[in-house]
Design an enzyme around this catalytic site. Structure first.
Site, short mmCIF file in Angstrom:
data_model
loop_
_atom_site.label_atom_id
_atom_site.label_comp_id
_atom_site.label_asym_id
_atom_site.label_seq_id
_atom_site.Cartn_x
_atom_site.Cartn_y
_atom_site.Cartn_z
N GLN A 138 0.82 -1.20 0.00
CA GLN A 138 0.00 0.00 0.00
C GLN A 138 0.86 1.26 0.00
O GLN A 138 0.50 2.26 -0.63
CB GLN A 138 -0.92 0.00 1.22
CG GLN A 138 -2.11 0.93 1.12
CD GLN A 138 -3.10 0.48 0.05
OE1 GLN A 138 -3.13 -0.68 -0.32
NE2 GLN A 138 -3.88 1.42 -0.45
N GLU A 139 1.99 1.22 0.69
CA GLU A 139 2.83 2.41 0.81
C GLU A 139 3.62 2.70 -0.46
O GLU A 139 3.66 3.83 -0.94
CB GLU A 139 3.80 2.24 1.99
CG GLU A 139 3.16 2.38 3.36
CD GLU A 139 2.86 3.82 3.71
OE1 GLU A 139 3.29 4.73 2.98
OE2 GLU A 139 2.19 4.05 4.74
N SER A 140 4.31 1.69 -0.98
CA SER A 140 5.25 1.94 -2.09
C SER A 140 5.11 0.96 -3.24
O SER A 140 5.81 1.11 -4.24
CB SER A 140 6.68 1.86 -1.56
OG SER A 140 6.98 0.53 -1.14
#
Length: 742
Positions: A616-618
């Site tokens: 989800q982040e990167s």
């Protein structure tokens, strides 16, 4: 008797002859197919692909590292495989490409001298690369000789556009600017900004300054979002054109394109002088665009002045005044001037009740109430949206927000009615899964467990791995499986479209697809992806799967995930067995897995949850840097990284180390563990804090009075944070299903 036998023979001949003729025709067709140029190429590609299958790891290492050892390894491979010219030739091809990347152009050309066996299938790449090497050496004559017959030999090559630019550049560099201009003039359709720039340079080189300026201005005005537009501006300036000229219409179109592309500063710079030049009938359009750009550029006082001018303009239309009122209300909201905001919304309600700007203002006001913990006020604004326009742009979302607030405020009868309406009026809305789940929860609250099971069952059937479907299955496990007839609102609730079950196998007869596989054996993934992207119209499933597979091999997980997300938007509704295993692994990769597991074990974290967080982040891009300057796989701020590095006793820490997967995972898992511990192991709270900050989560908890964590998650006022938490919890379930043995 003789006559009768003769007649029978004739009849038999008439029956047998067509069949024999058909067999002969089919055999002829098969023979023709086998001998066609395309079939010969396919057979050659297949042989080369099989022969060079073991080259890929060495080729990848060479192109990633380009160390003397890597060069020596591939060259050794090439020499050892001289008995199979195709395998050897492919090794020399990648060896030459590595030299080319390192700008050792003579060594590159020398290596490609040994790649002749692949000329029939990769000749266009070899010619283009050789010419590029000659250009790197500053040898235009070599470029011209190499590319002289390229267009005739390879009319379908994906490198044709680059070759045309190379050839024209070489003509100009060899003092043949007139020929270069003539050559490019014949290749201006379809329009390409880089071709136009090359043509402008060719005219400039031959002294035709006026023609060059005309072309550069066209690029500048017609392609404002292209990198070539900036170069065109620089070229015009270098030619002494202090004024870029252009008609009012051209300048206005350019400004509108910049505004639409969210380049607000550039748009405001373009629009400022145009407001003074605009004819009367266009002045308010220009003012509104200019004020919008100023507002988006965070120049609220300047924007406010322009919007107020529109508001008092007696010639302004109702819709123009509605737009001005909306933005003025937004300025008031940002100043926390709720009285002024309410006044402006009242004016909108009275003057433009059917305007989309009024809908926008109501939605913004409702969201503002949520942030102030005014649930009653928010519900009134949201309800007005769908009551005025039942099928409007925001109707489904506003209806859901109203239903949810009724539930949160304990108004169960109103909530039940609105949940049922949501499923009936907006069955395809994004909020349908949430409506099903919370309608089930409401049935439980009211003691009707049989009805609750119906909602949870429909949720699990229609939205298999959605966040709320996972929660629904958990509730079903505690309620039992006794069936109940679906209520009317569920019988009309169709499942989202499922991904295709067939069409995932790459066709052996597709020349570009097979060519891509061969290029991938040489780790030339960028070339392979280009071939695949042009391999078939209509984006069949195998195309996306193959492209994603190449990205994965390359370690570009973010592009693999993005490719598959766009190709299979409904994958969360699919059963695990419905999609090929490589597709699932492309969507949910286990990149840097051993390092991730080791750090999770060290910090007592679930590696699947952390993998889901990283996705989800990167999306597993170790080089990712956000607008807020968060860095790396787990998107750590440099200040956080520095503090954690001291705790972990990492000496001489620098922020660039956050872009190294090992360091980022070490510090990121340590940081996440701290947050999890702060919330006593409650993952949803920790995830919300990871995204929005602990102070905000504390505020939400303090003012929420939530019965459970599910209520907290659905009540998160920031859409980005709410969807972030739900996505990570949802994806962690799929990670566990896909990799049950770890």
């Amino acid at each position: 008797m003789v006559i009768r036998r003769f007649a029978i023979c004739i009849a038999l001949a008439l029956v047998v002859a067509p069949a024999a003729l058909t067999q002969t025709t089919n055999a002829t067709k098969k023979q023709a197919a086998r001998s066609s140029p395309a079939s010969a190429k396919l057979r050659h590609i297949h042989h080369a692909f099989v022969a060079s299958a073991d080259l890929k790891p060495m080729a990848r290492q060479l192109l990633e590292e380009r160390t003397p050892q890597a060069y020596a390894g591939v060259e050794s491979y090439a020499r050892k495989h001289t008995a199979d010219p195709d395998a050897s030739a492919l090794a020399w091809l990648v060896l030459g490409y590595a030299h080319y990347v390192d700008k050792n152009y003579a060594e590159a050309r020398a290596a490609w001298q040994h790649s002749g066996a692949l000329e029939p299938v990769l000749g266009d790449y070899l010619a283009w690369l050789r010419a590029s090497a000659y250009q790197g050496e500053g040898n235009p004559a070599g470029v011209l000789v190499t590319l002289e017959t390229f267009e005739q030999k390879y009319p379908d090559s994906l490198n044709l556009h680059d070759v045309q630019l190379l050839y024209a550049s070489a003509l100009s560099a060899s003092g043949q600017a007139t020929r270069a201009a003539e050559y490019l003039e014949k290749r201006r359709s379809p329009y390409h900004a880089d071709v136009e720039l090359a043509l402008a340079r060719a005219y400039e080189d031959q002294g035709a300054r006026a023609k060059s300026v005309e072309i550069l201005r066209r690029v500048y005005f017609d392609q404002p979002l292209s990198p070539e537009a900036e170069e065109a501006e620089a070229r015009l300036t270098s030619l002494g054109e202090t004024s870029l000229g252009g008609t009012f219409e051209q300048r206005h179109a350019r400004a509108e394109a910049l505004l639409k592309a969210k380049r607000y500063h550039d748009a405001s710079v373009e629009l400022s002088p145009l407001v003074e030049l605009a004819p009367t009938e266009k002045i308010r359009d220009l003012e509104l665009d200019y004020a919008t750009a100023l507002y988006k550029e965070h120049r609220q006082p300047d924007a406010q002045r322009v919007f107020e001018n529109v508001l008092v303009d007696t010639a302004a239309t109702g819709e123009e005044k509605a737009q001005a009122l909306y933005f003025l209300a937004e300025v008031a909201r940002e100043k926390d001037d709720t009285g002024r905001q309410a006044e402006l919304i009242s004016q909108l309600r009275a003057q433009s009740p059917s305007s989309s700007w009024f809908q926008e203002a109501l939605l913004s006001a409702g969201n503002g109430c949520i942030l102030r913990h005014d649930l009653e006020g928010a519900a009134r604004f949201y309800a007005e949206i769908y009551q005025r326009q039942q099928n409007g742009r925001y109707a489904a979302t506003a209806h859901w927000k109203t239903a949810w607030l009724m539930y949160r405020m304990g108004k169960k009868d109103e909530a039940r009615k609105l949940f049922d309406e949501q499923l009936e009026l907006y069955p395809s809305s994004m909020e349908a899964p949430a409506a099903l789940y919370w309608r089930g929860r409401l049935s439980e609250d009211l003691g009707d467990h049989r009805l609750a099971r119906a909602y949870y069952r429909k949720l699990a059937e229609n939205y298999r791995y959605f966040y709320y479907a996972n929660l629904g299955r958990e509730r079903l496990a505690t309620l039992g499986l006794e069936d109940v007839d679906d209520p009317p609102s569920l019988t009309r609730l169709a499942a989202p479209p499922a991904p295709p079950r067939l069409g995932w196998d790459t066709p052996e007869s597709n020349l570009r697809a097979q060519k891509a596989q061969l290029l991938a054996n040489a780790a030339l993934y960028d070339f392979a992806v280009r071939e695949l992207q042009s391999a078939s119209p209509g984006s069949p499933p195998w195309q996306a799967a193959s492209i994603a597979g190449f990205y994965q091999e390359q370690g570009s997980y973010i592009h693999a995930i993005d490719t598959l997300k766009r190709a299979i938007p409904g994958y969360f509704s699919a059963d695990i067995g419905q999609l090929p295993r490589p597709v699932w692994e492309g969507l949910f990769p286990r990149a840097f897995w051993e390092e991730l597991k080791r750090n999770c074990q060290k910090n007592g974290l679930d590696p699947y949850l952390v993998a889901s967080l990283i996705r989800q982040e990167s999306e597993f891009n170790p080089s990712a840097i956000s607008r807020a300057n968060a860095m790396g796989l787990m998107q750590l701020l440099p200040s956080v990284g520095k503090s954690l590095a001291r705790e972990e006793k990492i000496k001489r820490f620098s922020r660039d180390q956050l872009l190294e997967p090992a360091t980022n995972l070490e510090l990121g898992t340590r940081y996440f563990k701290k947050i999890v511990d702060h919330y006593d192991g409650h993952i949803a709270y920790a995830l919300a804090a990871y995204n929005a900050g602990e102070n905000r989560v504390a505020d939400w908890q303090k003012n929420g009075d939530f019965k459970d964590v599910e209520e907290f998650v659905e009540s998160i006022p920031f859409t980005e944070t709410r969807e972030y938490v739900q996505a990570i919890l949802r994806n962690a379930v799929l990670y566990r299903l896909l990799y049950p043995k770890g």
